[in-house]
Design a protein around this motif. Structure first.
Motif, PDB file in Angstrom:
ATOM      1  N   ILE A 194       0.838  -1.205   0.000  1.00 14.91           N
ATOM      2  CA  ILE A 194       0.000   0.000   0.000  1.00 14.91           C
ATOM      3  C   ILE A 194       0.869   1.250   0.000  1.00 14.91           C
ATOM      4  CG2 ILE A 194      -1.594   1.363   1.405  1.00 14.91           C
ATOM      5  CD1 ILE A 194      -2.903  -1.298   2.236  1.00 14.91           C
ATOM      6  N   LEU A 195       1.876   1.276   0.869  1.00 17.43           N
ATOM      7  CA  LEU A 195       2.743   2.453   0.947  1.00 17.43           C
ATOM      8  C   LEU A 195       3.587   2.607  -0.319  1.00 17.43           C
ATOM      9  CD1 LEU A 195       3.876   2.155   4.662  1.00 17.43           C
ATOM     10  CD2 LEU A 195       2.208   3.756   3.709  1.00 17.43           C
ATOM     11  N   ALA A 196       4.032   1.490  -0.893  1.00 22.56           N
ATOM     12  CA  ALA A 196       4.808   1.560  -2.133  1.00 22.56           C
ATOM     13  C   ALA A 196       4.007   2.196  -3.255  1.00 22.56           C
ATOM     14  CB  ALA A 196       5.280   0.166  -2.540  1.00 22.56           C
ATOM     15  N   GLY A 197       2.701   1.993  -3.230  1.00 20.67           N
ATOM     16  CA  GLY A 197       1.838   2.573  -4.244  1.00 20.67           C
ATOM     17  C   GLY A 197       1.549   4.044  -4.043  1.00 20.67           C
ATOM     18  N   GLN A 198       2.016   4.602  -2.918  1.00 21.63           N
ATOM     19  CA  GLN A 198       1.729   6.004  -2.603  1.00 21.63           C
ATOM     20  C   GLN A 198       2.975   6.881  -2.627  1.00 21.63           C
ATOM     21  OE1 GLN A 198      -0.395   6.013   1.124  1.00 21.63           O
ATOM     22  NE2 GLN A 198      -2.114   4.851   0.313  1.00 21.63           N
ATOM     23  N   THR A 199       4.081   6.357  -3.128  1.00 25.74           N
ATOM     24  CA  THR A 199       5.321   7.130  -3.138  1.00 25.74           C
ATOM     25  C   THR A 199       6.153   6.789  -4.358  1.00 25.74           C
ATOM     26  OG1 THR A 199       7.357   7.607  -1.912  1.00 25.74           O
ATOM     27  CG2 THR A 199       6.496   5.379  -1.742  1.00 25.74           C
ATOM     28  N   ASP A 200       6.985   7.744  -4.772  1.00 24.21           N
ATOM     29  CA  ASP A 200       7.944   7.492  -5.845  1.00 24.21           C
ATOM     30  C   ASP A 200       9.302   7.091  -5.287  1.00 24.21           C
ATOM     31  OD1 ASP A 200       6.230   8.030  -8.002  1.00 24.21           O
ATOM     32  OD2 ASP A 200       6.512  10.182  -7.765  1.00 24.21           O
ATOM     33  N   ALA A 201       9.392   6.930  -3.973  1.00 30.13           N
ATOM     34  CA  ALA A 201      10.632   6.464  -3.360  1.00 30.13           C
ATOM     35  C   ALA A 201      10.849   4.986  -3.685  1.00 30.13           C
ATOM     36  CB  ALA A 201      10.576   6.656  -1.849  1.00 30.13           C
ATOM     37  N   LYS A 202      12.084   4.539  -3.500  1.00 30.82           N
ATOM     38  CA  LYS A 202      12.415   3.119  -3.637  1.00 30.82           C
ATOM     39  C   LYS A 202      12.144   2.473  -2.281  1.00 30.82           C
ATOM     40  CE  LYS A 202      16.081   4.543  -6.790  1.00 30.82           C
ATOM     41  NZ  LYS A 202      17.557   4.663  -6.958  1.00 30.82           N
ATOM     42  N   LEU A 203      10.963   1.880  -2.151  1.00 34.08           N
ATOM     43  CA  LEU A 203      10.532   1.376  -0.851  1.00 34.08           C
ATOM     44  C   LEU A 203      11.125   0.005  -0.572  1.00 34.08           C
ATOM     45  CD1 LEU A 203       7.217   1.769   0.945  1.00 34.08           C
ATOM     46  CD2 LEU A 203       8.150  -0.535   0.735  1.00 34.08           C
ATOM     47  N   VAL A 204      11.652  -0.146   0.636  1.00 32.19           N
ATOM     48  CA  VAL A 204      12.201  -1.416   1.103  1.00 32.19           C
ATOM     49  C   VAL A 204      11.521  -1.768   2.423  1.00 32.19           C
ATOM     50  CG1 VAL A 204      14.262  -2.657   1.848  1.00 32.19           C
ATOM     51  CG2 VAL A 204      14.418  -0.976  -0.009  1.00 32.19           C
ATOM     52  N   LYS A 205      10.970  -2.962   2.474  1.00 27.70           N
ATOM     53  CA  LYS A 205      10.316  -3.427   3.701  1.00 27.70           C
ATOM     54  C   LYS A 205      11.315  -4.179   4.564  1.00 27.70           C
ATOM     55  CE  LYS A 205       6.557  -4.201   6.211  1.00 27.70           C
ATOM     56  NZ  LYS A 205       5.450  -3.266   6.468  1.00 27.70           N
ATOM     57  N   THR A 206      11.498  -3.741   5.792  1.00 24.24           N
ATOM     58  CA  THR A 206      12.368  -4.422   6.740  1.00 24.24           C
ATOM     59  C   THR A 206      12.191  -3.775   8.109  1.00 24.24           C
ATOM     60  OG1 THR A 206      14.598  -5.330   7.058  1.00 24.24           O
ATOM     61  CG2 THR A 206      14.450  -3.000   6.411  1.00 24.24           C
ATOM     62  N   LEU A 207      12.894  -4.297   9.128  1.00 17.95           N
ATOM     63  CA  LEU A 207      12.837  -3.771  10.497  1.00 17.95           C
ATOM     64  C   LEU A 207      11.426  -3.797  11.071  1.00 17.95           C
ATOM     65  CD1 LEU A 207      15.376  -0.795  10.326  1.00 17.95           C
ATOM     66  CD2 LEU A 207      15.633  -2.927  11.610  1.00 17.95           C
ATOM     67  N   ASN A 208      10.612  -4.728  10.585  1.00 20.07           N
ATOM     68  CA  ASN A 208       9.259  -4.887  11.118  1.00 20.07           C
ATOM     69  C   ASN A 208       9.084  -6.205  11.858  1.00 20.07           C
ATOM     70  OD1 ASN A 208       9.285  -6.440   8.539  1.00 20.07           O
ATOM     71  ND2 ASN A 208       7.155  -6.826   9.109  1.00 20.07           N
ATOM     72  N   GLN A 209      10.111  -7.046  11.878  1.00 22.54           N
ATOM     73  CA  GLN A 209       9.932  -8.433  12.328  1.00 22.54           C
ATOM     74  C   GLN A 209      10.276  -8.659  13.793  1.00 22.54           C
ATOM     75  OE1 GLN A 209      12.414 -10.117   9.080  1.00 22.54           O
ATOM     76  NE2 GLN A 209      11.747  -8.124   8.318  1.00 22.54           N
ATOM     77  N   VAL A 210      10.870  -7.663  14.429  1.00 23.99           N
ATOM     78  CA  VAL A 210      11.158  -7.718  15.861  1.00 23.99           C
ATOM     79  C   VAL A 210      10.840  -6.352  16.454  1.00 23.99           C
ATOM     80  CG1 VAL A 210      12.962  -9.486  15.672  1.00 23.99           C
ATOM     81  CG2 VAL A 210      13.584  -7.069  15.473  1.00 23.99           C
ATOM     82  N   GLY A 211      10.816  -6.298  17.771  1.00 20.71           N
ATOM     83  CA  GLY A 211      10.520  -5.037  18.425  1.00 20.71           C
ATOM     84  C   GLY A 211      11.753  -4.214  18.726  1.00 20.71           C
ATOM     85  N   SER A 212      11.532  -3.047  19.278  1.00 17.58           N
ATOM     86  CA  SER A 212      12.618  -2.107  19.544  1.00 17.58           C
ATOM     87  C   SER A 212      13.670  -2.635  20.515  1.00 17.58           C
ATOM     88  CB  SER A 212      12.050  -0.778  20.051  1.00 17.58           C
ATOM     89  OG  SER A 212      11.249  -0.972  21.206  1.00 17.58           O
ATOM     90  N   PRO A 213      13.325  -3.504  21.489  1.00 18.38           N
ATOM     91  CA  PRO A 213      14.388  -4.006  22.370  1.00 18.38           C
ATOM     92  C   PRO A 213      15.472  -4.775  21.621  1.00 18.38           C
ATOM     93  CG  PRO A 213      12.251  -4.355  23.381  1.00 18.38           C
ATOM     94  CD  PRO A 213      11.993  -3.929  21.963  1.00 18.38           C
ATOM     95  N   VAL A 214      15.094  -5.483  20.557  1.00 17.47           N
ATOM     96  CA  VAL A 214      16.078  -6.192  19.741  1.00 17.47           C
ATOM     97  C   VAL A 214      16.875  -5.204  18.895  1.00 17.47           C
ATOM     98  CG1 VAL A 214      16.433  -7.926  17.932  1.00 17.47           C
ATOM     99  CG2 VAL A 214      14.677  -8.286  19.681  1.00 17.47           C
TER     100      VAL A 214
END
Length: 210
Positions: A110-130
């Motif tokens: 959804i976000l990739a479809g709303q921007t002309d940036a080169k979107l990369v999905k990551t840093l979503n698989q663990v929480g901030s303590p990690v």
């Protein structure tokens, strides 16, 4: 690199210092840079969302899913920049937090479809303590990386190594549909089933190798 962290909540407040410690120049993008609530002593400067995003070479969207589309719009034109999406599309139900999307789309798509940036999905698989202590684990925690631009994924993978992760290329952005449920598993284990939040994902071979 010049890294703009959009949002200074639980995730953003950790990512700014770890990237700064790794030698990158960091600026926070927040709604009101003059608000004292953002001053937690990390000495990282604040700007407006648009100001930080336009300054940065890499923009990290570190806000809750409910605010993600609005925050992205406030960033302005991101053409030519790399956008790291570390959101998870969570919604509160009578059973607690659950994924709001799945099967036929994802927050990343959804976000990739709303921007002309080169979107990369990551840093979503663990929480901030990690994220805060990735370098302290006996073996590098893994972090899947998905997106359509190979060069952007390579650069983001290098940034992940800088802060202690072992990146794994997971193909195109449609694979965010699998990465976001993985994030939900971590969240559910940490907040509903008593898992120590300083627990990370790691792949291990039978011979003990990585």
């Amino acid at each position: 690199m010049k890294i703009a962290v959009i949002g200074k909540g639980r995730v953003g407040s950790v990512l700014g210092p770890v990237f700064s410690k790794a030698g990158h120049e960091v600026v926070y993008g927040v709604r009101n840079p003059a608000d004292d609530k953002y001053d937690n002593g990390d000495e990282i400067p604040h700007d407006t969302t648009e100001g930080a995003a336009q300054w940065g070479e890499v923009v990290i969207l570190a806000v809750d899913w409910g605010a993600a589309e609005s925050a992205l719009a406030q960033c302005g034109d991101l053409s030519g920049k790399i956008l790291i999406d570390c959101t998870n599309p969570l919604t509160m139900t009578e059973k607690g937090l659950e994924l709001a999307l799945g099967f036929d789309t994802s927050a990343g798509e959804i976000l990739a479809g709303q921007t002309d940036a080169k979107l990369v999905k990551t840093l979503n698989q663990v929480g901030s303590p990690v994220m805060a202590k990735a370098h302290d684990f006996p073996r590098r925690p893994i972090q899947f990386v998905a997106g359509e631009d190979a060069e952007a994924k390579t650069l983001v993978s290098s940034l992940l190594r800088d802060i202690g992760f072992e990146p794994i290329d997971y193909g195109g952005i449609e694979n965010a549909r699998k990465m976001e449920p993985l994030g939900m598993v971590w969240i559910d284990q940490a907040f509903q089933h008593g898992m120590d939040p300083e627990t990370a994902w790691h792949f291990m071979k039978l011979d003990g190798g990585q």
